[in-house]
Design a protein around this motif. Structure first.
Motif, PDB file in Angstrom:
ATOM      1  N   ILE A   1      15.078   5.799   0.201  1.00 56.79           N
ATOM      2  CA  ILE A   1      15.200   7.162  -0.673  1.00 56.79           C
ATOM      3  C   ILE A   1      13.807   7.749  -0.967  1.00 56.79           C
ATOM      4  CG2 ILE A   1      16.324   8.311  -2.995  1.00 56.79           C
ATOM      5  CD1 ILE A   1      18.032   5.570  -3.111  1.00 56.79           C
TER       6      ILE A   1
ATOM      7  N   GLY B   1       4.150   5.239  -5.105  1.00 52.94           N
ATOM      8  CA  GLY B   1       2.786   5.694  -5.388  1.00 52.94           C
ATOM      9  C   GLY B   1       2.249   5.086  -6.470  1.00 52.94           C
TER      10      GLY B   1
ATOM     11  N   SER C   1      -4.588   7.260  10.600  1.00 51.24           N
ATOM     12  CA  SER C   1      -3.603   6.265  10.115  1.00 51.24           C
ATOM     13  C   SER C   1      -2.633   5.568  10.885  1.00 51.24           C
ATOM     14  CB  SER C   1      -2.540   7.171   8.901  1.00 51.24           C
ATOM     15  OG  SER C   1      -3.691   7.836   7.987  1.00 51.24           O
ATOM     16  N   ILE C   2      -2.097   4.521  10.496  1.00 53.29           N
ATOM     17  CA  ILE C   2      -1.314   3.734  11.356  1.00 53.29           C
ATOM     18  C   ILE C   2      -0.106   3.124  10.833  1.00 53.29           C
ATOM     19  CG2 ILE C   2      -2.620   1.681  11.647  1.00 53.29           C
ATOM     20  CD1 ILE C   2      -1.977   1.346  14.584  1.00 53.29           C
TER      21      ILE C   2
HETATM   22  P1  NAD Z   1       2.539   7.324  -1.458  1.00 48.73           P
HETATM   23  O1  NAD Z   1       2.416   8.044  -2.529  1.00 48.73           O
HETATM   24  O2  NAD Z   1       1.913   7.616  -0.166  1.00 48.73           O
HETATM   25  O3  NAD Z   1       4.101   7.686  -1.159  1.00 48.73           O
HETATM   26  C1  NAD Z   1       5.218   7.609  -2.260  1.00 48.73           C
HETATM   27  C2  NAD Z   1       6.405   8.548  -1.997  1.00 48.73           C
HETATM   28  O4  NAD Z   1       7.329   8.264  -3.168  1.00 48.73           O
HETATM   29  C3  NAD Z   1       6.027   9.911  -2.036  1.00 48.73           C
HETATM   30  O5  NAD Z   1       6.366  10.486  -0.741  1.00 48.73           O
HETATM   31  C4  NAD Z   1       7.029  10.299  -3.245  1.00 48.73           C
HETATM   32  O6  NAD Z   1       7.609  11.570  -2.913  1.00 48.73           O
HETATM   33  C5  NAD Z   1       7.962   9.354  -3.309  1.00 48.73           C
HETATM   34  N1  NAD Z   1       8.613   9.122  -4.776  1.00 48.73           N
HETATM   35  C6  NAD Z   1       7.820   9.186  -5.863  1.00 48.73           C
HETATM   36  N2  NAD Z   1       8.889   9.104  -6.867  1.00 48.73           N
HETATM   37  C7  NAD Z   1      10.078   8.832  -6.268  1.00 48.73           C
HETATM   38  C8  NAD Z   1      11.271   8.992  -6.898  1.00 48.73           C
HETATM   39  N3  NAD Z   1      11.612   8.587  -8.183  1.00 48.73           N
HETATM   40  N4  NAD Z   1      12.387   8.909  -6.074  1.00 48.73           N
HETATM   41  C9  NAD Z   1      12.274   9.211  -4.668  1.00 48.73           C
HETATM   42  N5  NAD Z   1      11.055   9.036  -4.085  1.00 48.73           N
HETATM   43  C10 NAD Z   1       9.956   9.298  -4.830  1.00 48.73           C
HETATM   44  O7  NAD Z   1       2.466   5.658  -2.006  1.00 48.73           O
HETATM   45  P2  NAD Z   1       2.558   4.615  -0.853  1.00 48.73           P
HETATM   46  O8  NAD Z   1       3.543   4.605   0.136  1.00 48.73           O
HETATM   47  O9  NAD Z   1       2.811   3.364  -1.834  1.00 48.73           O
HETATM   48  O10 NAD Z   1       1.020   4.584  -0.414  1.00 48.73           O
HETATM   49  C11 NAD Z   1      -0.202   4.420  -1.494  1.00 48.73           C
HETATM   50  C12 NAD Z   1      -1.401   4.657  -0.855  1.00 48.73           C
HETATM   51  O11 NAD Z   1      -1.427   3.545   0.176  1.00 48.73           O
HETATM   52  C13 NAD Z   1      -1.474   6.000  -0.012  1.00 48.73           C
HETATM   53  O12 NAD Z   1      -2.946   6.204  -0.266  1.00 48.73           O
HETATM   54  C14 NAD Z   1      -1.221   5.491   1.553  1.00 48.73           C
HETATM   55  O13 NAD Z   1      -1.880   6.246   2.313  1.00 48.73           O
HETATM   56  C15 NAD Z   1      -1.883   4.173   1.507  1.00 48.73           C
HETATM   57  N6  NAD Z   1      -1.051   3.217   2.387  1.00 48.73           N
HETATM   58  C16 NAD Z   1      -1.411   3.466   3.677  1.00 48.73           C
HETATM   59  C17 NAD Z   1      -0.480   2.792   4.536  1.00 48.73           C
HETATM   60  C18 NAD Z   1      -0.863   2.923   6.271  1.00 48.73           C
HETATM   61  O14 NAD Z   1      -1.551   3.704   6.357  1.00 48.73           O
HETATM   62  N7  NAD Z   1      -0.220   2.213   7.017  1.00 48.73           N
HETATM   63  C19 NAD Z   1       0.412   1.879   4.377  1.00 48.73           C
HETATM   64  C20 NAD Z   1       0.499   1.630   2.936  1.00 48.73           C
HETATM   65  C21 NAD Z   1      -0.032   2.392   2.076  1.00 48.73           C
END
Ligand code: NAD
Ligand code: FAD
Length: 524
Positions: A230, A298, A463-464
């Motif tokens: 979601i 997030g 990013s990957i």
């Molecule tokens: P994020 O902030 O990137 O994504 C969270 C997503 O959850 C957002 O798209 C948001 O719209 C959604 N969201 C928030 N509240 C919501 C709700 N109540 N209902 C539905 N959707 C909702 O968080 P993340 O994926 O945990 O990443 C955190 C950080 O770690 C980022 O900077 C990311 O780039 C980094 N990260 C990178 C990688 C990679 O490069 N492979 C992998 C994991 C994390």
């Protein structure tokens, strides 16, 4: 004479023990690092132990290689690949650092000490000359009702092990005939909230595990299992390109992952998730039954940072610790507290507020300015104002000629407003750690002489993400990858090279060989 000198030396040595560094210069300054994650451990690895008395404080006695955590949910990899014991990094040629397994509960800048709690809940005070805060962030539940109580988080080893254990328990429960198929369907519904990279990778890993290994072992209940993701926004992986987002959605459809975009989770209870359309507020809220809820929406700051902000008058209204261009916490007069990684945001000196200083970089006779002229000084200026660096401001897109002083100041204001602090990623935390430890190793001695420190500017390396079904997407500086035969091999090569030790690289290879021949394990 020799004996008198010896006595003098003795008095000197003993008084040195109780004195401060500013009186006796040969006492090593004490650097305390909070956190053993991406920022903390890389700072610890690179700081010169011969020059500083270094102590790392963290409740976690190991470093977690977070990018591989999603692979632990499915059992593709084991915890030993993703962890490195801090003790591995305690010794460097002829010198060593210290590690204290404690959680910092408070920071006292006036007394130059951190207040910590050890395993037995005792309070311990540790003094520092320089403090490096790298405590990361926690998963943001946005105070949504029921999330903290019912959801699982993908933040650390413990969290992913709990996710895996819960799923395997549910599989066992659903094997019996004691519960109805309707109830089994609910229990076997894995829901991931958040379509960012964490959520996408976890959903992809679950789909792999279910479609390959669970399908073989739990034939009877396999048709009742489902995975959903979601996302409140319109795209999965919103920080990647549109092409990659679309490819991810298609791959998820093929892998039978239900994708629900444009829906925000509003409330959670023991059995259902309540979602609302983010496009149409009048649309009736939906109730989605679930068995396992994984929350990846997030980041939010830890209580340590939230409390510390209240102590800094300049930052009481901030939600995240603001640091200046060279990563020193704004509002700390002594400039001896630094922050790196996910717990901070860079707030550089503003160009337009320091307009006269900026003008000093140009010839005094200049009356007209252009973006090209500014670009020619970008390297020099970015040492103090990182926002003018060519990786932060697009000079081509924002080309301007013939500006008078007033227009030039407005142009600089635009650059100030456009600046975005490095995003919270492992690669940025690592770069900041190396930048700051290099400052300590080479320039800190010159600070007293008024030497200016350069500003940090991150280098984006791309990013990957692994999205399941042997498909990898990557948004790289010069090209992008949307799956394909070799994309998974490319992903493995990237991570083999990024892992910190040969031990974990070997474990990584062995785990992939193990699942190739024997499949993913079902041990909890
Ligand atoms: P994020 O902030 O990137 O994504 C969270 C997503 O959850 C957002 O798209 C948001 O719209 C959604 N969201 C928030 N509240 C919501 C709700 N109540 N209902 C539905 N959707 C909702 O968080 P993340 O994926 O945990 O990443 C955190 C950080 O770690 C980022 O900077 C990311 O780039 C980094 N990260 C990178 C990688 C990679 O490069 N492979 C992998 C994991 C994390
Ligand atoms: P962390 O690595 O979280 O470390 C924080 C440390 O502080 C921990 O050791 C913790 O125990 C310690 N700590 C916490 N509180 C205290 C306290 N009060 N006192 C002392 N110590 C404390 N980024 C990428 O660039 N690429 C990726 O592929 C990627 N994949 C990810 C996958 C997942 C599942 C997750 C969760 C994140 C991913 N990230 C990725 C983001 C990356 O992990 C973070 O940006 C990075 O960990 C930030 O480093 P940090 O040092 O600030 O915090």
């Amino acid at each position: 004479v020799h004996s008198v000198l010896k006595n003098v030396k003795y008095v000197y040595e003993s008084s040195r023990d109780i004195s401060t560094s500013r009186i006796y210069k040969d006492r090593k300054e004490k650097v305390v690092i909070l956190g053993s994650g991406w920022g903390g451990i890389h700072f610890f690895i690179n700081i010169d132990f011969k020059k500083y008395d270094v102590t790392l404080i963290s409740p976690r006695s190991y470093f977690t290689f977070t990018p591989l955590l999603p692979c632990l949910c499915s059992g593709t990899l084991s915890a030993k690949v993703c962890t490195e014991n801090v003790s591995t990094f305690l010794k460097k040629k002829g010198s060593s650092g210290k590690y204290l397994q404690m959680e910092c509960t408070d920071i006292s800048p006036e007394e130059r000490q951190v207040i910590c709690r050890d395993n037995k809940n005792n309070e311990v005070k540790i003094a520092y000359d320089h403090l490096v805060i790298s405590v990361g962030a926690k998963t943001n539940s946005f105070n949504i009702k029921g999330v903290d109580k019912h959801a699982f988080f993908v933040k650390d080893i413990e969290g992913v092990i709990n996710i895996r254990k819960r799923f395997l328990d549910v599989l066992d429960i659903c094997c019996t005939d004691k519960i109805s198929n309707e109830e089994k369907k609910k229990l076997l519904h894995v829901v991931v909230v958040g379509g960012g990279p964490t959520g996408v990778e976890v959903a992809g890993e679950f789909a792999d595990f279910i479609n390959k290994d669970v399908k073989k072992k739990y034939k009877n209940i396999f048709p009742l299992i489902s995975v959903s993701i979601i996302e409140g926004g319109k795209n999965l992986l919103p920080t990647f390109t549109q092409n990659i987002s679309d490819f991810t959605k298609r791959t998820f459809h093929t892998a039978n992952i239900n994708v629900l975009t444009n829906y925000y989770v509003k409330e959670v209870d023991e059995d259902t998730i309540c979602v609302q359309s983010s496009l149409d507020q009048n649309e009736k809220k939906k109730q989605i039954p679930y068995g396992l809820l994984i929350w990846a929406s997030g980041l939010a700051q830890t209580p340590l940072i939230t409390n510390f902000l209240k102590k800094i008058p300049e930052q009481v209204n901030n939600r995240i610790l603001n640091v200046n261009g060279h990563l020193a916490v704004i509002g700390i007069k002594e400039q001896n507290i630094y922050a790196i990684g996910d717990c901070k945001k860079i707030q550089p000196l503003q160009l337009h507020q320091n307009f006269h200083e900026v003008l000093d970089y140009f010839s005094s006779s200049s009356t007209t300015f252009s973006s090209d002229l500014l670009k020619s000084k970008a390297n020099e200026l970015s040492k103090k104002f990182p926002q003018v660096s060519q990786s932060k401001w697009d000079y081509k897109k924002n080309k301007k000629t013939q500006m008078d002083k007033h227009q030039f100041c407005e142009y600089l204001k635009e650059i100030d407003e456009n600046y975005k602090s490095p995003i919270p990623t492992a690669q940025n935390a690592k770069q900041e750690a190396y930048f700051l430890s290099n400052l300590f190793n080479t320039l800190m001695d010159k600070k007293a002489d008024g030497h200016q420190f350069p500003s940090f500017v991150e280098k984006w390396k791309g990013s990957i993400a692994y999205i399941g079904s042997h498909q990898v997407v990557a948004h790289l500086p010069f090209f992008e990858i949307t799956g394909g035969l070799f994309s998974f091999t490319f992903w493995k090569m990237v991570y083999i090279q990024l892992l910190l030790t040969w031990r974990s690289r070997f474990a990584f290879i062995m785990d992939f060989l193990r699942i190739k021949f024997f499949g993913r394990p079902f041990s909890k």
